[in-house]
Write an enzyme that holds these catalytic residues in place. Structure first.
Site, mmCIF file in Angstrom:
data_model
loop_
_atom_site.group_PDB
_atom_site.id
_atom_site.type_symbol
_atom_site.label_atom_id
_atom_site.label_comp_id
_atom_site.label_asym_id
_atom_site.label_seq_id
_atom_site.Cartn_x
_atom_site.Cartn_y
_atom_site.Cartn_z
ATOM 1 C CD GLU A 66 -3.311 0.479 1.927
ATOM 2 O OE1 GLU A 66 -4.225 1.285 2.044
ATOM 3 O OE2 GLU A 66 -3.298 -0.632 2.508
ATOM 4 C CD GLU A 70 -4.465 -0.714 9.144
ATOM 5 O OE1 GLU A 70 -5.156 -0.338 8.181
ATOM 6 O OE2 GLU A 70 -3.642 -1.659 9.066
#
Length: 888
Positions: free
Chosen positions: A466, A737
């Site tokens: 990502e 996260e």
């Protein structure tokens, strides 16, 4: 003695290669005296370091301004160096000596300045699908040893340059990541010391990087282009004033290099047996090389380096060498970091070694790479043999704490390995510490999350497939980031790419630079980065030009929202991420329970409010009035839609309450009921948060602004799941996260989306600085020209200390409580002033040093408020002591 220090041009110290047409300079004042204000200044500019001939002078200007002073009447020329110096007078009309000279140097300002051609390895040598990276080479004759030599370079892909066998510059991953179709950065290098009279040679390494390589999670490549290429130009200036230019062109040659594969996500494969030693030195025989091909690529998109370069910032030695239960050999670096491993080995020719980088061990203590998804993060090195050799990658980076080693044999020494920490070389501006070691580790984790994710663009995470410039993450964290480092050049560059990639109708892509699908744009709280980020930078640095630069983009975003749906005052259409990863989400959903229409309308109101303030600052009076009216009508619509007639918020979630309060959307009884509801929801959850990406950054700020600092401290100091400190107790060295990235039993939340270096929840750092240490902006005087120091002790803390290097100098706030006494030390930089609030103090009992406030130099006024004393301070260092709670 008053002196002028820290001269900067566009935030930079003695920059080379600038292309800002009207540069702005800043300086700081230093004085051991208190209450120092600048009354006037004078600036001189010369093309000579000794200032014998003055090119331009401001004359004596009566102004307090010492930041972002625009040299509007000066018209700089391409490649010209300008020296400047400053002197000031204080309000007692005492003048300083001239500052030490500083300089800036312009780059190539026009397309016509470029003689270089874009060159690429021929397709017959390396086709567009070839993974092997090319080398390029050129040579030239210098008529003599030059007085000055400059190199200007950029690439399609990534590049490294060598001149006469030595690396050029100390930047990495150049030219950086921009909206490549519209903007491409050029780096400028002072190469005077590397040029020899006579024969010289330039060698270049090219890599795929963001331009040509694999990006995002669906294995897409060639998003911006399919061929790497180099553009480079050298200017030599001799003592007699004559010049010589050497540039990339058709006479350059190309060869396949020893890098067999290089991808940002997957790592690098390097075969040392294929090295072409000496290829960047004069006299190298390149008769077997191929002629380059010229590419017809634009030069109109070229801009000078805007962001600070990515550099090697730190080195970390391994903490431990492990043998896992599964028999794997693993280095533990002791810190989740971003960069690469530098290593040495002695091995026979052809021996292959591998390094696989990953973040965490599984609950059995074995290698865990599932959360990397398709990213391989693998370095493969094939030895050339013949003695000790060393290696580090060029065109990739890894996010990791652990490194699995294979092929190195049993005689492994951790001393042969060094972790190289890589990130944009931003000046460190902030520090925070307190009496709670877990909070100090949290602060450490926030800082390292910023280091790891500020690699040329603000990424979501640095390890899996990502690593994109997610707009939502950036706007959530920007205020915290501006405490920790000087992020003005970093975000200014990124925001220009946001403007470049913004859609014609004003929508904002989810990620900048935009590499996703054509429909992946315009989620509430993500697209609002277009407005929130410029306003935050203006507030933190007093930089009005950032607002001028971004105003069309800011306005475009607001007008895009306005056109959505049937009601221009509500945003109840579109697809949104909502309160991403909120803990009140339904099972198997990433979206929290908060209604997305409420989130969208709340952020719509906030962006309109900030746009109205921006229009005011820029003197766009009519537009400011229009947006003031629009904000009031959105607020009315919000109340009609989401507040019941009895004043109750219809969406009973923590995030809904937080947004309504943070953005000023509720007043009177509705505000009181919303605050009470938030407190009740916290109580029902055992005083734990349930917020996700949208609500979390504002939660503690809202509680403290509402006078419930005790509740904010309770949240901050929780150590069980879910909380900030839960991660710390689990050994985190960066921000996760997910609140439960690692569960209590050691299992993982998920393998699909479980980064252990993801800075969004690190936005709690804002609260540490603003409310615990108490260093806060005054919105009416941006850049900390006038500011607030309002510490709010609580919880189990007995002391806290923070410092912030601003454009004016260093602000400091340090407090400690012993027995029933509070001591507070503060620093106010010269040419600024501060409003200080002493908590739980009584005016007659407060001493500054050994004297009462009315006798203290630099104290302009002091007044008793209900539960605190307000003191107006001029610049200087102060120490306040008083008995807590003694109001008389």
């Amino acid at each position: 003695m008053l002196t002028v220090q820290k001269l900067r041009v566009e935030y930079k110290e003695n920059p080379v290669g600038l292309d800002v047409r009207f540069p702005r300079i800043s300086w700081q004042l230093q004085s051991e005296e208190r209450d120092v204000l600048q009354q006037s200044y004078e600036i001189e500019v010369s093309v000579e370091a000794d200032f014998r001939r003055i090119l331009w002078s401001s004359g004596r200007v009566y102004s307090e301004q010492s930041a972002h002073v625009e040299l509007a009447e000066l018209l700089p020329g391409s490649r010209q160096r300008y020296y400047y110096r400053v002197r000031v007078w204080d309000t007692e009309n005492r003048g300083t000596e001239w500052s030490e000279p500083a300089f800036w140097e312009m780059g190539l300002l026009a397309q016509e300045d470029w003689q270089a051609e874009w060159i690429s390895a021929p397709l017959s040598l390396l086709g567009v699908e070839a993974e092997r990276c090319p080398l390029l080479r050129g040579s030239f004759q210098a008529a003599a040893k030059p007085l000055k030599a400059r190199m200007y370079a950029t690439a399609l892909g990534l590049y490294e340059l060598e001149l006469n066998g030595l690396r050029v510059g100390d930047g990495y991953l150049t030219p950086g990541w921009t909206s490549y179709s519209q903007r491409l950065q050029v780096q400028a290098y002072d190469i005077t010391a590397q040029i020899a009279a006579g024969d010289n040679a330039v060698g270049a390494w090219l890599g795929n990087g963001w331009y040509k390589g694999n990006l995002a999670w669906d294995n897409r490549r060639h998003i911006f282009g399919s061929r790497t290429a180099l553009l480079m130009q050298i200017h030599l200036t001799y003592e007699d004033g004559s010049e010589q230019i050497f540039a990339t062109g058709e006479n350059w040659t190309a060869a396949a290099g020893p890098i067999l594969m290089s991808e940002l996500y997957h790592g690098e494969t390097y075969d040392a047996r294929l090295e072409l030693s000496g290829f960047s030195q004069p006299g190298y025989d390149d008769s077997g090389w191929s002629r380059v091909e010229l590419l017809p690529h634009s030069k109109e998109i070229l801009v000078a380096q805007e962001n600070v370069p990515v550099r090697k910032i730190d080195q970390i030695k391994p903490l431990n060498l492990l043998k896992t239960p599964a028999g794997e050999t693993v280095l533990d670096m002791g810190q989740n970091m971003v960069g690469w491993m530098q290593f040495c080995l002695t091995a026979p020719r052809g021996q292959q070694v591998e390094l696989v980088h990953f973040e965490v061990l599984d609950r059995d203590g074995n290698v865990y790479t599932d959360n990397l998804r398709s990213a391989r993060q693998k370095i493969t090195y094939i030895a050339k043999g013949g003695g000790r050799e060393s290696y580090e990658p060029r065109f990739t980076f890894q996010g990791f704490r652990y490194v699995q080693l294979t092929g190195f044999g049993e005689e492994l020494s951790p001393e042969d390995f060094t972790g190289i920490v890589l990130h944009s070389d931003m000046e460190h501006t902030g520090s925070f510490a307190c009496s709670n070691p877990l909070i100090n580790q949290l602060q450490h984790n926030i800082l390292w999350g910023q280091k790891g994710n500020f690699v040329d663009v603000p990424t979501d995470c640095p390890q899996r497939d990502e690593r994109l410039g997610w707009t939502g993450d950036a706007q959530m964290f920007i205020r915290t980031s501006a405490y920790l480092m000087n992020v003005a050049p970093f975000f200014s560059k990124w925001l220009k790419d946001l403007s470049a990639d913004q859609l014609e109708h004003g929508g904002v892509p989810f990620v900048i630079p935009d590499v996703l699908g054509e429909n992946d744009h315009s989620s509430a709280a993500w697209g609002d980065a277009a407005v929130i980020c410029p306003w935050t930078l203006y507030q933190c640095y007093g930089d009005k030009r950032i607002l001028e630069q971004q105003y069309p983009s800011m306005r475009g975003w607001v007008e895009y929202i306005r056109k959505q749906g049937q009601d221009e005052y509500l945003w109840n259409t579109g697809v949104h991420f909502g309160d991403w990863l909120g803990l009140d989400a339904k099972q198997d959903s990433y979206k929290g329970a908060t209604d997305t229409d409420l989130i969208a309308t709340a952020f719509y109101a906030y962006s309109v409010q900030l746009l109205q303030k921006t229009a005011d600052v820029l003197g766009r009076t009519d537009e400011a009035k229009q947006y003031m009216v629009l904000y009031s009508r959105i607020k009315e619509a919000f109340n009609r839609e989401f507040i019941t007639p009895s004043g109750r918020l219809s969406v009973p979630t923590q995030t809904a309450c937080v947004l309504a309060l943070m953005f000023g959307l509720v007043e009177g009884p509705a505000k009181a009921r919303t605050t009470d509801k938030l407190l009740k929801l916290l109580e029902e959850s055992g005083h734990h948060l349930t917020t996700g990406f949208v609500g979390t950054p504002y939660l503690n700020l809202v509680l403290s602004e509402a006078g419930h600092m005790d509740a904010a401290y309770k949240l901050l100091l929780q150590t069980d799941y879910p909380s900030w400190l839960y991660q710390v107790t689990k050994g985190a060295t960066t921000i996760w996260e997910h609140w439960d990235g690692i569960k209590e039993d050691g299992s993982f939340w998920s393998k699909n989306m479980n980064s252990f270096n993801h800075y969004a929840y690190g936005a709690i750092g804002d609260f540490l600085y603003r409310h615990i240490a108490g260093i806060e902006l005054d919105e009416a005087h941006p850049g900390y020209k006038e500011f607030v120091i309002k510490p709010q002790p609580g919880g189990d803390l007995t002391w806290a200390a923070a410092a912030l290097e601003t454009v004016y100098g260093r602000i400091r706030s340090e407090w400690s409580i012993t027995s029933n006494q509070m001591e507070l030390s503060v620093s106010v930089p010269p040419n600024t002033s501060a409003a200080l609030y002493l908590p739980n103090a009584g005016l007659p009992r407060v001493l500054e040093g050994d004297v009462h406030l009315e006798q203290a130099i630099g104290v302009h006024s002091a007044e008793q408020l209900e539960h605190e004393v307000k003191v107006m301070l001029g610049s200087g260092d102060y120490r306040f002591i008083y008995e807590l709670g003694a109001m008389s």
